[in-house]
Each structure stands twice: as C-alpha cells, then as structure tokens.
Design an enzyme around this catalytic site. Structure first.
Site, PDB file in Angstrom:
ATOM      1  N   HIS A 123       0.872  -1.191   0.000  1.00 50.70           N
ATOM      2  CA  HIS A 123       0.000   0.000   0.000  1.00 50.70           C
ATOM      3  C   HIS A 123       0.900   1.229   0.000  1.00 50.70           C
ATOM      4  CE1 HIS A 123      -3.788   2.106   1.872  1.00 50.70           C
ATOM      5  NE2 HIS A 123      -3.085   2.955   1.138  1.00 50.70           N
ATOM      6  N   HIS A 164       1.408   4.877  -2.393  1.00 53.13           N
ATOM      7  CA  HIS A 164       1.045   5.764  -3.510  1.00 53.13           C
ATOM      8  C   HIS A 164       2.320   6.441  -3.988  1.00 53.13           C
ATOM      9  CE1 HIS A 164      -3.283   5.530  -2.437  1.00 53.13           C
ATOM     10  NE2 HIS A 164      -2.785   5.310  -1.234  1.00 53.13           N
ATOM     11  N   HIS A 198      -9.477   1.073  -1.402  1.00 49.07           N
ATOM     12  CA  HIS A 198      -9.425   1.699  -0.083  1.00 49.07           C
ATOM     13  C   HIS A 198     -10.842   1.640   0.494  1.00 49.07           C
ATOM     14  CE1 HIS A 198      -5.586   3.241  -1.369  1.00 49.07           C
ATOM     15  NE2 HIS A 198      -5.447   4.087  -0.368  1.00 49.07           N
ATOM     16  N   GLU A 246     -11.151   3.394   5.958  1.00 46.03           N
ATOM     17  CA  GLU A 246     -10.109   4.261   6.517  1.00 46.03           C
ATOM     18  C   GLU A 246     -10.841   5.314   7.350  1.00 46.03           C
ATOM     19  OE1 GLU A 246      -8.022   6.636   3.574  1.00 46.03           O
ATOM     20  OE2 GLU A 246      -6.422   7.199   4.963  1.00 46.03           O
ATOM     21  N   ASP A 254       1.923   3.904   2.870  1.00 42.74           N
ATOM     22  CA  ASP A 254       0.891   4.764   2.270  1.00 42.74           C
ATOM     23  C   ASP A 254       1.497   5.944   1.493  1.00 42.74           C
ATOM     24  OD1 ASP A 254      -1.700   5.432   1.604  1.00 42.74           O
ATOM     25  OD2 ASP A 254      -2.316   6.069   3.597  1.00 42.74           O
ATOM     26  N   ASP A 255       1.820   7.020   2.201  1.00 42.60           N
ATOM     27  CA  ASP A 255       2.401   8.223   1.578  1.00 42.60           C
ATOM     28  C   ASP A 255       3.581   8.674   2.438  1.00 42.60           C
ATOM     29  OD1 ASP A 255       0.199   8.901  -0.532  1.00 42.60           O
ATOM     30  OD2 ASP A 255      -0.887   8.510   1.330  1.00 42.60           O
TER      31      ASP A 255
END
Ligand code: HPA
Ligand code: ZN
Length: 335
Positions: free
Chosen positions: A14, A16, A194, A197, A275-276
């Site tokens: 996961h 991005h 997703h 969340e 994630d980021d």
C-alpha cells in the site's frame, strides 16, 4: 529490535507513488520544469504537513503533484522510492499510481506510465527489488471518468497488475464504481480498494461483495462490525494497514491506540505499509518501529506481519514461497 526490523525481509502493498514525493525532489523538478510552488523552502513545505483528516492531506498531496510533467519526472520519483525501499530491505512492492491527477492537467497517460515502469524495470535489474503497478481511480471524480481512465490503461495492460480506488472516501462508496470494476475484472485486472479508513464498515462490505476485491486497503474500521471480522478471518482477506498514516490523519489519536495488534490477534491477515511516506513521517522501517514500540510487538508478531504481506502479494505461488523461505531463514538466524 530496530536493527531486527531493518534487516527483516519486507513487502510493501500500500504505497502511492505520488505520496513518496520528498520536498527536496519536488523543488528540484519544479525548478527544472519552471513550475512555481506556493512554498518558499523545503522547511515551509514540511511545516504545511499538519493534517486534521484525509481531505486536508489530499489537498496538499494533489498540489505537490502539479510539478510532475515529463516522463523523466515520473522516472525520478519512482526511482527515489524504490532505492529507499530497497535500502530498508523491502524486497517486493506493489505501487499505486493516480493517472487522473496527471491526465486532468494535460499530462498524457503514456508519459506517466512509461516513467514509472522504466524505473521499476531498472530497479529490478540494478537493485534486485521486484515491483508491480496498480492503477487507482480517484473516487471523488465520476464513474464515467474512471471508465475513461480504464480505457486509456488498456494498451499498457501488461504493465498493470490491478486496479484500486483512492482519494476522498466518505460520500463516495465503492458501489459508485461497480460498472468500472466489473469491466476491469473482465479485462483481467486484480481488484483492490481503499475502504474503512474514514468510511464505515458498510463500505468494506461493498468493496468485498460489489467490487470483488482481493485485498482491502486500510480497513481499520473493520472491528466495529463483528460479522465483518468473522468474514475477513474466514476468507483470509488481507488488510493493508498504514499505521503512521492513520496517526497523521487522526484516524487514531496515538500509536498506542492503534488496532493493528488487536486485528492480528483476531486472526485477520493484516500487513504493514507506509501509504504516503513523504507526508506521514516514515517509510516501512519507521512504520514497523512505531507499532513495535507503541504496541509492544514481539519478533513473532513482526515475522507474522511480514509473512502476511508476502502471502497477500500478487506474486505467483512459487515466488511467494521463495520469499517466505528467505524470511524463515532470516528468522532462524535471528532467534
Ligand atoms: N486514502 C485515500 N486516498 C489516498 C490515500 C489514502 O490513504 N493516499 C493517497 N491517496
Ligand atoms: Zn492509501
């Protein structure tokens, strides 16, 4: 424990690619493309990374991506992430990209995917890290726009393993995209989304039942619904959990309150992801360290989390077994 975590063979599921954009590289690419950011310095950018929820993050995340114009830009962004991941002993990664963030600004789909794919191929050859690419539709945009994006992706089918769904969750339930995911599945793409969340367990059910997902991205609201927990355990549906992301976006107040250990103990196939990472304060090592220290995870917990990720990956059964054998060899040497 920190050294053990660093050395542990890991897979990331996961991530991005636009969320790996470190401010230093953002300024460098902005300068060479003649695109001005509203921030004056790297420090000023980092100071702006104080988020209150998912939307407050997304606003600045889309802003940063505006400097990406050329194939080389997407290559540099992807190479920087793969190099960093490889240095942290991530040996396999499955990368999300958001084509609409770029095509809506006039950057051709081809420019985006050629840059990303080029770096993935070079990183496998030079660094030994394997990777796959997952196209995400932006859920705040229309289902028709998602379908157009899917059409643009078809000529690059061999470079894309699956499709997913990201951006603003609440108010944009998975069922809004039922037709596009059905078409994607017919075209042979593997499905993820997703869900849970910020959105309710109902969105997770929709992702499972309407979109037919192989994995749920996030899914941390699952424990609110005991029937859903039972389903996730019975069907061994993986959750790609992102601990530091959840803290930065105020899904949980403190890392000590995070439910990843609770879900692991319930028998849910949870995994750890960043994630980021450029926005949330850490890559894979930092995410593992945060939960190990905050939730007092044992080496066996860390092993299980890493094993879950290899099992949940889109590698072939033989490739998965090879990675798990390597993980087991590592564990024997460290116990
Ligand atoms: N959630 C939704 N959309 C996103 C995320 C996320 O965690 N990261 C990048 N786009
Ligand atoms: Zn995400």
């Amino acid at each position: 424990m920190r050294e053990f975590i660093h050395q542990l063979p890991k897979a990331e599921l996961h991530l991005h690619i636009e969320g790996t954009f470190e401010p230093e590289l953002m300024f460098e690419i902005g300068r060479r493309n003649g695109v001005k950011l509203r921030f004056k310095s790297v420090d000023e950018v980092r100071k702006a990374y104080a988020f209150t929820d998912l939307q407050s993050f997304l606003d600045i995340y889309y802003e940063g991506a505006q400097v990406l114009l050329k194939e080389q830009d997407f290559y540099d962004l992807t190479w920087a992430y793969l190099k960093k991941a490889s240095e942290q002993n991530v040996c396999h990664t499955e990368i999300f990209f958001d084509p609409q963030t770029h095509t809506d600004r006039g950057v051709p789909f081809e420019t985006v995917i050629k840059g990303i794919h080029g770096a993935m191929a070079d990183a496998e050859a030079k660094l030994g890290i394997t990777s796959k690419l997952i196209l995400c539709f932006l859920r705040h945009l229309s289902a028709e726009a998602a379908m157009e994006t899917l059409e643009q992706a078809l000529p690059y089918k061999e470079w894309i393993i699956g499709v997913g769904l990201d951006s603003s969750e609440v108010g944009h339930p998975p069922k809004k995209f039922a037709a596009v995911f059905k078409r994607a599945e017919e075209e042979g793409f593997l499905i993820v989304a997703h869900a849970g969340e910020e959105g309710p367990p109902e969105y997770i059910w929709q992702a499972l039942k309407t979109l037919n997902v192989r994995r749920i991205d996030h899914g941390v609201r699952s424990p609110e619904d005991p029937e859903l927990v039972k389903y996730l355990v019975e069907h061994q549906i993986p959750l790609t959990v992102c601990p530091l992301s959840n803290i930065k976006l105020c899904v949980f107040d403190r890392i000590e309150d995070h439910n990843i250990k609770e879900m692991l103990d319930m028998g849910i196939k949870v995994t750890v992801n960043s994630d980021d990472p450029a926005y949330f304060g850490g890559y894979m090592d930092e995410n593992f360290i945060a939960i190990q220290e905050g939730l007092h995870l044992s080496r066996e917990d860390l092993y299980q989390l890493s094993k879950n990720a290899f099992e949940a990956s889109f590698l072939t059964p033989d490739e998965k077994q090879k990675r798990i054998d390597e993980l087991d060899t590592f564990m024997k040497a460290h116990s």
